[in-house]
Design an enzyme around this catalytic site. Structure first.
Site, short mmCIF file in Angstrom:
data_model
loop_
_atom_site.label_atom_id
_atom_site.label_comp_id
_atom_site.label_asym_id
_atom_site.label_seq_id
_atom_site.Cartn_x
_atom_site.Cartn_y
_atom_site.Cartn_z
N ALA A 166 0.58 -8.66 -4.51
CA ALA A 166 0.48 -7.49 -3.63
C ALA A 166 -0.59 -7.70 -2.57
O ALA A 166 -0.43 -7.28 -1.42
CB ALA A 166 0.18 -6.24 -4.45
N GLY A 178 -8.49 -7.45 -5.15
CA GLY A 178 -7.44 -8.17 -5.86
C GLY A 178 -6.89 -9.31 -5.04
O GLY A 178 -6.94 -9.29 -3.81
N LYS A 198 10.12 -12.53 -7.86
CA LYS A 198 9.81 -12.52 -6.43
C LYS A 198 9.50 -13.91 -5.87
O LYS A 198 9.80 -14.20 -4.71
CB LYS A 198 8.64 -11.59 -6.14
CG LYS A 198 8.99 -10.11 -6.21
CD LYS A 198 7.82 -9.26 -5.73
CE LYS A 198 8.24 -7.80 -5.59
NZ LYS A 198 7.18 -7.00 -4.96
N ASP A 224 7.52 -5.53 2.09
CA ASP A 224 6.27 -4.92 1.63
C ASP A 224 5.26 -4.77 2.77
O ASP A 224 4.49 -3.80 2.80
CB ASP A 224 5.64 -5.74 0.50
CG ASP A 224 6.32 -5.52 -0.83
OD1 ASP A 224 6.94 -4.45 -1.02
OD2 ASP A 224 6.25 -6.41 -1.69
#
Length: 298
Positions: free
Chosen positions: A143, A139, A70, A106
């Site tokens: 993502a 996190g 990615k 995303d």
């Protein structure tokens, strides 16, 4: 039926055998009756540049990207969308007259189930004017970057990112300073601040792999901390198997509203398919049902 005229789409990664993308994309392609097929292509890190040249040579129209490509693909593309630049990762590539172009769907996938949230229960604070809302993100990996960008698009008043390494958190925050989406309301915190942050959260998002199959009994948040979640808060786990995760079960027991990772998976795929097929809409319900069947959740 695959013919000599069938146009190629696919997903690249290493490994890629586990990808759910072929199931949902081929279901949509079959439903639409278009002459395409979507295939998994295992591409080792050292072969990425050669794979792009090979794809162009055989007429591949576009492809999805998963780990570990990615970020590595960014310098190999002719152009990259501002949102992908902000996130620092590409998950969708399509072919134009100028070469391979990259974007990231995303964010669109993450936002889809948040665009029309249900009316808050009686006694919950306010409606969903996102400019008054606090987002807390667990996190600080790739993502999390898409989720931060999504929360910025929503217009959240505060965006808090929680991680374990002060150095990584500092680098995460600094990376947004000169990005195409500079953020003034992003704050980073170590994990020992989590309980305090959860009590403020209107949106709590897990971007970590904690609780993913086969460790579905685990949660990224201890029961004492999740006790502090507000009734009516939205708790969102990007994990889609198990469904629901322990994290979501714990939050629902305390009056929060849960969103699992399946809508994001489907919607980011649908956004990519629209680009490749040059269509205003694709059969999202067909894609969702294909994944539910594949995961044994239907």
């Amino acid at each position: 039926m695959i013919k000599g005229t069938t146009k190629l789409l696919g997903v690249i990664g290493h490994p890629v055998e586990h990808s759910l993308s072929p199931a949902m994309h081929n279901a949509a392609i079959s439903h639409l009756g278009v002459d395409f097929v979507y295939l998994p292509f295992p591409v080792k890190p050292g072969d990425l540049k050669a794979a792009l040249a090979g794809f162009a040579a055989i007429g591949v129209r576009g492809f999805s990207i998963t780990i570990p490509h990615k970020q590595a693909i960014l310098p190999l593309l002719s152009s990259v969308s501002p949102i992908a630049r902000s996130i620092g990762a590409v998950n969708t590539v399509y072919l134009t007259d100028k070469g391979w172009c990259g974007t990231n769907t995303d964010v669109e996938g993450f936002l889809a189930p948040l665009q029309t949230p249900p009316t808050p229960p009686s006694g919950a604070r306010g409606g969903f004017d996102w400019s008054q809302k606090v987002a807390v993100i667990l996190g600080n990996g790739g993502a999390a970057r898409a989720v931060v960008a999504g929360c910025a698009q929503l217009g959240c008043a505060e965006i808090h990112v929680v991680g374990r390494s002060e150095q990584n958190l500092g680098e995460f925050q600094q990376s947004w300073v000169n990005s195409p989406m500079p953020l003034q309301n992003l704050q980073v915190h170590t994990w020992d601040n989590l309980s305090m942050l959860i009590s403020q959260a209107d949106l709590l998002v897990n971007t970590t792999p904690v609780g993913m199959y086969p460790h579905g009994e685990k949660s990224p948040v201890a029961s004492g901390a999740i006790d502090r979640i507000k009734a009516g808060a939205i708790v969102y786990d990007l994990i889609y198997t198990p469904n629901p995760t322990q994290f979501l079960k714990d939050a629902q027991l305390r009056g929060a509203r849960a969103i699992d990772g399946l809508p994001m998976l489907v919607q980011q795929g649908a956004a990519a398919l629209k680009i490749w097929l040059d269509r205003e809409s694709v059969p999202v319900d067909v894609m969702r049902q294909a994944l539910l069947q594949h995961l044994g959740l239907d």
